[in-house]
Design an enzyme around this catalytic site. Structure first.
Site, PDB file in Angstrom:
ATOM      1  N   GLU A   1       0.812  -1.233   0.000  1.00  0.00           N
ATOM      2  CA  GLU A   1       0.000   0.000   0.000  1.00  0.00           C
ATOM      3  C   GLU A   1       0.843   1.280   0.000  1.00  0.00           C
ATOM      4  O   GLU A   1       0.743   2.127   0.889  1.00  0.00           O
ATOM      5  CB  GLU A   1      -0.973  -0.036   1.192  1.00  0.00           C
ATOM      6  CG  GLU A   1      -1.872  -1.252   1.115  1.00  0.00           C
ATOM      7  CD  GLU A   1      -2.776  -1.455   2.332  1.00  0.00           C
ATOM      8  OE1 GLU A   1      -2.738  -0.624   3.252  1.00  0.00           O
ATOM      9  OE2 GLU A   1      -3.497  -2.467   2.359  1.00  0.00           O
TER      10      GLU A   1
ATOM     11  N   GLU B   1      -6.354 -10.143  -2.576  1.00  0.00           N
ATOM     12  CA  GLU B   1      -7.135 -10.142  -1.317  1.00  0.00           C
ATOM     13  C   GLU B   1      -8.637 -10.039  -1.602  1.00  0.00           C
ATOM     14  O   GLU B   1      -9.368  -9.348  -0.941  1.00  0.00           O
ATOM     15  CB  GLU B   1      -6.680  -8.982  -0.425  1.00  0.00           C
ATOM     16  CG  GLU B   1      -5.194  -8.971  -0.135  1.00  0.00           C
ATOM     17  CD  GLU B   1      -4.755  -7.864   0.806  1.00  0.00           C
ATOM     18  OE1 GLU B   1      -5.608  -7.261   1.480  1.00  0.00           O
ATOM     19  OE2 GLU B   1      -3.524  -7.607   0.889  1.00  0.00           O
TER      20      GLU B   1
HETATM   21  O1  G3I Z   1      -3.891 -13.354  16.990  1.00  0.00           O
HETATM   22  C1  G3I Z   1      -3.946 -12.242  17.890  1.00  0.00           C
HETATM   23  C2  G3I Z   1      -4.588 -12.669  19.205  1.00  0.00           C
HETATM   24  O2  G3I Z   1      -3.730 -13.614  19.848  1.00  0.00           O
HETATM   25  C3  G3I Z   1      -4.771 -11.434  20.098  1.00  0.00           C
HETATM   26  O3  G3I Z   1      -5.436 -11.827  21.284  1.00  0.00           O
HETATM   27  C4  G3I Z   1      -5.602 -10.413  19.334  1.00  0.00           C
HETATM   28  C5  G3I Z   1      -5.832  -9.158  20.132  1.00  0.00           C
HETATM   29  O4  G3I Z   1      -4.659  -8.387  20.127  1.00  0.00           O
HETATM   30  O5  G3I Z   1      -4.886 -10.029  18.124  1.00  0.00           O
HETATM   31  C6  G3I Z   1      -4.764 -11.146  17.256  1.00  0.00           C
HETATM   32  O6  G3I Z   1      -4.061 -10.717  16.132  1.00  0.00           O
HETATM   33  C7  G3I Z   1      -4.821  -9.939  15.225  1.00  0.00           C
HETATM   34  C8  G3I Z   1      -4.701 -10.618  13.843  1.00  0.00           C
HETATM   35  O7  G3I Z   1      -5.342  -9.819  12.828  1.00  0.00           O
HETATM   36  C9  G3I Z   1      -5.329 -12.011  13.832  1.00  0.00           C
HETATM   37  O8  G3I Z   1      -6.700 -11.905  14.043  1.00  0.00           O
HETATM   38  C10 G3I Z   1      -4.184  -8.552  15.159  1.00  0.00           C
HETATM   39  O9  G3I Z   1      -4.385  -7.895  16.398  1.00  0.00           O
HETATM   40  C11 G3I Z   1      -4.839  -7.750  14.036  1.00  0.00           C
HETATM   41  O10 G3I Z   1      -4.158  -6.503  13.882  1.00  0.00           O
HETATM   42  C12 G3I Z   1      -4.715  -8.538  12.712  1.00  0.00           C
HETATM   43  O11 G3I Z   1      -5.455  -7.813  11.743  1.00  0.00           O
HETATM   44  C13 G3I Z   1      -5.059  -8.073  10.379  1.00  0.00           C
HETATM   45  C14 G3I Z   1      -4.830  -6.717   9.720  1.00  0.00           C
HETATM   46  O12 G3I Z   1      -4.536  -6.884   8.327  1.00  0.00           O
HETATM   47  C15 G3I Z   1      -3.663  -5.987  10.370  1.00  0.00           C
HETATM   48  O13 G3I Z   1      -2.507  -6.761  10.255  1.00  0.00           O
HETATM   49  C16 G3I Z   1      -6.217  -8.782   9.679  1.00  0.00           C
HETATM   50  O14 G3I Z   1      -6.333 -10.095  10.208  1.00  0.00           O
HETATM   51  C17 G3I Z   1      -5.932  -8.864   8.177  1.00  0.00           C
HETATM   52  O15 G3I Z   1      -7.081  -9.385   7.490  1.00  0.00           O
HETATM   53  C18 G3I Z   1      -5.647  -7.462   7.624  1.00  0.00           C
HETATM   54  O16 G3I Z   1      -5.296  -7.639   6.287  1.00  0.00           O
HETATM   55  C19 G3I Z   1      -5.079  -6.422   5.539  1.00  0.00           C
HETATM   56  C20 G3I Z   1      -3.866  -6.655   4.644  1.00  0.00           C
HETATM   57  O17 G3I Z   1      -2.733  -6.931   5.441  1.00  0.00           O
HETATM   58  C21 G3I Z   1      -3.637  -5.447   3.743  1.00  0.00           C
HETATM   59  N1  G3I Z   1      -4.832  -5.151   2.968  1.00  0.00           N
HETATM   60  C22 G3I Z   1      -6.024  -4.909   3.798  1.00  0.00           C
HETATM   61  C23 G3I Z   1      -6.294  -6.139   4.653  1.00  0.00           C
HETATM   62  C24 G3I Z   1      -7.566  -5.973   5.468  1.00  0.00           C
HETATM   63  O18 G3I Z   1      -7.399  -4.936   6.403  1.00  0.00           O
END
Ligand code: G3I
Length: 359
Positions: free
Chosen positions: A161, A268
């Site tokens: 991005e 995605e």
């Molecule tokens: O697994 C931990 C868990 O152990 C913990 O208790 C919880 C609370 O802190 O967090 C969990 O991790 C989360 C992870 O997703 C798994 O669910 C992270 O906090 C959270 O930030 C993470 O979010 C991801 C996000 O990107 C930020 O990295 C989303 O799953 C993921 O779908 C999203 O993907 C993005 C792409 O990278 C870029 N394009 C957009 C897309 C959607 O936003």
């Protein structure tokens, strides 16, 4: 039994016409899971999904992921956000677990992502303004992470991005401020290539189908970097779309993105039924629009030259785990953007995708 496309769509819309309450099980809507064809066997290119290793603790997710997809995009655990600990140590359990799952199931890994404006752990943020220290930490991180998975991943999203939401400019970030707008980009690609010469290196962005200005800025960046000899091997277009996207937008965007001649990753794909949190039209109409957009994406992707069909990735397995359900991301808990419902049953859109992949 091979349903004609017209018959399939008629049955799909008939099922959707049930106007079932959102979140209802799909069991009555589609044949039992056992008759669902393996999508990875139908696709003429790698057909992927996004996984987080903890989802593998849910047997149905692991089973569907192994059966239907031959590529896995690491949605979280190969990001700084997961890897970099507060004391600067790096952790790899999640990435290693996904790598083992993919190896066991004959799946390629699309590693996501080395550098992202939105992902700036304190260990790096504290170096803001100290160029040399930032260079050393940045270079060390890219070398170590790309090096650890060298030979185990098919590709990396190296810089994620890079263009602003409005679309006219490149983003200002912790990385661009300290290492230069072009500098941080070139550094990451060159170091990743050095660490894993066989990985295909991508840059990846979103809204390229709905914001032509952003698409032009993004493609100008890629072209400029290609002309400078930066080892960019592919372009990722995320395609987080919603049912209000006009027909033809995906086709136009993919054709434009492919004009640079690089492999293209629809990286995605998901299709929200609730654009901007607003329900427009009946569920039947929204599900029909969703099917139309999945079909348009797959048909326009299949129209690209085969050498540019890097792969098509759906951003998740079941609706239940979709990021679009998360209110902290402005999502709607009732959204149903993916191919499998909350119980892992194939939805009507699954059958339309199977038919589209059959070509
Ligand atoms: O697994 C931990 C868990 O152990 C913990 O208790 C919880 C609370 O802190 O967090 C969990 O991790 C989360 C992870 O997703 C798994 O669910 C992270 O906090 C959270 O930030 C993470 O979010 C991801 C996000 O990107 C930020 O990295 C989303 O799953 C993921 O779908 C999203 O993907 C993005 C792409 O990278 C870029 N394009 C957009 C897309 C959607 O936003």
């Amino acid at each position: 039994m091979r349903l004609s496309r017209r018959a399939l769509l008629a049955s799909t819309l008939a099922l959707a016409a049930c106007d079932r309450p959102i979140g209802a099980t799909a069991a009555a809507q589609t044949p039992p899971k056992g008759s669902a064809p393996a999508l990875r066997d139908l696709a003429p290119y790698p057909f992927g999904t996004q996984l987080i290793s903890t989802e593998l603790d849910t047997p149905i997710i692991a089973e569907l992921a192994a059966r239907h997809f031959d590529q896995v995009n690491t949605g979280f655990e190969l990001k700084m956000e997961y890897i970099v600990q507060p004391d600067g140590r790096l952790r790899f359990e999640g990435g290693d677990r996904l790598a083992a799952f993919c190896r066991a199931n004959g799946q390629a890994i699309h590693a996501h992502t080395l550098v992202w404006y939105a992902d700036t752990p304190d260990w790096f943020a504290r170096l803001d303004g100290s160029r040399r220290a930032m260079e050393a930490a940045y270079d060390g991180y890219v070398r170590e992470v790309a090096g650890r998975y060298a030979g185990r991943v098919r590709a990396w999203d190296v810089v994620n991005e890079p263009v602003t939401d409005e679309g006219s400019d490149l983003r200002d970030s912790l990385w661009s401020r300290n290492l230069g707008q072009d500098g941080h980009f070139i550094r990451a690609f060159e170091l990743a290539h050095e660490a894993d010469p066989n990985a295909i290196l991508f840059t990846n962005d979103y809204n390229l189908e709905s914001n032509p200005t952003k698409r032009r800025t993004f493609l100008n960046l890629v072209e400029r970097m290609m002309n400078r000899g930066v080892p960019i091997g592919g372009i990722g277009t995320q395609c987080h779309v919603s049912v209000d996207l006009p027909a033809g937008a995906l086709t136009t965007a993919l054709r434009d993105i492919a004009s640079l001649g690089l492999p293209v990753h629809v990286s995605e794909f998901d299709c929200s039924l609730v654009p901007d949190g607003i329900f427009r039209g009946s569920q039947r109409e929204r599900e029909a629009d969703q099917i139309r957009l999945y079909e348009e994406a797959l048909e326009s992707y299949a129209a690209l030259p085969a050498r540019q069909q890097y792969g098509f990735t759906v951003w998740g397995v079941r609706d239940a785990e979709s990021w679009l359900r998360r209110t902290d991301y402005g999502g709607d808990p009732s959204d149903r953007p993916l191919l499998f419902d909350d119980l892992g049953q194939p939805k009507p859109v699954f059958w339309a995708v199977a038919e589209a992949l059959r070509g």
